[in-house]
Design a protein around this motif. Sequence first.
Motif, PDB file in Angstrom:
ATOM      1  N   MET B 168      34.395  47.765  43.610  1.00 16.26           N
ATOM      2  CA  MET B 168      34.002  47.347  42.264  1.00 16.26           C
ATOM      3  C   MET B 168      32.550  47.729  41.993  1.00 16.26           C
ATOM      4  O   MET B 168      32.209  48.175  40.901  1.00 16.26           O
ATOM      5  N   LEU B 171      32.074  51.286  41.211  1.00 11.21           N
ATOM      6  CA  LEU B 171      32.519  51.605  39.847  1.00 11.21           C
ATOM      7  C   LEU B 171      31.560  51.000  38.809  1.00 11.21           C
ATOM      8  O   LEU B 171      31.830  51.047  37.617  1.00 11.21           O
ATOM      9  N   ARG B 172      30.486  50.430  39.278  1.00 11.77           N
ATOM     10  CA  ARG B 172      29.492  49.793  38.405  1.00 11.77           C
ATOM     11  C   ARG B 172      30.112  48.651  37.601  1.00 11.77           C
ATOM     12  O   ARG B 172      29.746  48.414  36.448  1.00 11.77           O
ATOM     13  N   ALA B 173      31.049  47.959  38.206  1.00 10.44           N
ATOM     14  CA  ALA B 173      31.667  46.822  37.519  1.00 10.44           C
ATOM     15  C   ALA B 173      30.629  45.716  37.346  1.00 10.44           C
ATOM     16  O   ALA B 173      29.813  45.478  38.233  1.00 10.44           O
TER      17      ALA B 173
END
Lengths: 258, 275
Positions: B168, B171-173
Amino acid sequence: MTTMTQTAPLVRVDGVTKRFGSGDKEMVALSGLNLEVREGEFLSLLGPSGCGKSTALNIMGGLLEATEGTVTFSGEQLTEPNRHIGMMFQQAVMFPWRTTLENVLLPVEIFGEKKKDFIPKAEELLEMVGIKDFRDSYPWQLSGGMQQRAALCRVLLHDPKLLLLDEPCGALDEFTRESMNQELLRLQDYAKSTAVLVTHNITEAVFMSDRVAVMSARPGRLVDIIEVPFDRPRRPDLQTTNDFIKLVAKARQMLELQ
Amino acid sequence: MAQIAVDSSPKKKNFLRSPYMLTIALLPIILAAWWLATTVTKSVPAILLPTPESVWIAFPRVLGADGFGDQVLRTLTEIAGGFALGASVGFFLGVLLSSSSRLRAAYLPFLSALEAIPTVILAPIIIAWIGFGIEGKILQAAIACFYAVFITTLSGLGLAEPNAVALMKSLRASKWQTMVKLRIPTALPVIFGGLQLGATTAIIGAIVSEFIGATGGLGYLMLRYRSSFDTAAYWVIIFLFLVIGLVVYLTIWYIEKRFVFWRRIEVTRPDLEKQ
């Protein structure tokens, strides 16, 4: 200007040191690592367990911060995860409550894009790795190799410039690992991305890579870089040729000499 | 690379071998012991334990009494309202505290200490504050069930695998996206355990507070039957609570099966878990 960007490396690791903890408990995981990753190449970080190769990879992915030194990606200093860098881990990390397709589309949701726009591409990737029939299956209905193939589709969905692979085949059996590696090479070529693979498997490193960066055990540092001259695409029978065996022996010697 | 069978129970569906048979088999034994102790040997006086026959006869009398449906509805409303309120607050606080180690350090000991205060001694205070009405009972049930949901949510949210968190992050969540798409789903099996536990304590909370002082509800009815020494009717209501508890349990279990369909099967596949 154009010629400069073409010759400049995609990633430049400059004197990167990573220390964990402090005082008596301080542990130097990585010591003064210098490394350049060229655009389009397949580079392996090869070394024994605990040589800091995964740490190096995580720093290159912006997941960890270097204690000293800098990482440059596409000419800019990297301090956090980047959209154009995709990571794969030893586990496939499939969410069990999502179907294969939903797992592949996870980045689309995170990036706030329309899922509909990416379904054709996701299906195309699933087809390429041979698991299109399982798009609506759940991860626990797939074998470990199939899960890792799905993870590969997920990471390739947004055409990353740089693929960081942390032993993605480490948990797979020998046969699955070999076909999975073939798949990796094929798709890396198809996506025209640059790849950095972390592994402790010498044969795998030589077979997959254009260059193998051999690392020493704790504190991790770079020993040497081996150029691998073989043509692509590479076939499994390459592994039985004399030249290949010689290179593997050379890498092994470097690892043992430390 | 064959597809692994989804069916986790390849055994034939044989009702005689189902676990419910064990429950059903226990019933005649309990009934027989009860009947022997009261009706046959008369070793237990009816005021302490009524005979099975008298309870059986009391059923239509209690269930057919004037306004009985309203009393049941009132207690059910207290339980449902208290559970909804307590579980929501518990879940919300669990999410909030899981997202900050500062908040955790500051409030977790305090919230855990609060849990040590028995429901019974809170009841008179709540009555003094907001009266004998249904609101106080809802509040009481909510207080009784909040902690179970809170503490299971808090610990469940910490169960996400480091690799999944790293994915996560790569994904730069945002923190919120990681919470909604990873941490909460991962925590669901544990949270449902908390909901089961919380539902039971909500029932207890509602009844206890009706016992302490109320103008209606099943607990209030029990008090009235007790004061008129109608032990059989008292037992009828005990059985009703058993039914309520069972229905609540089965409802949550059913919802859990719908939401956490992916879990049980994984548990039965230790070979996959290793990877």
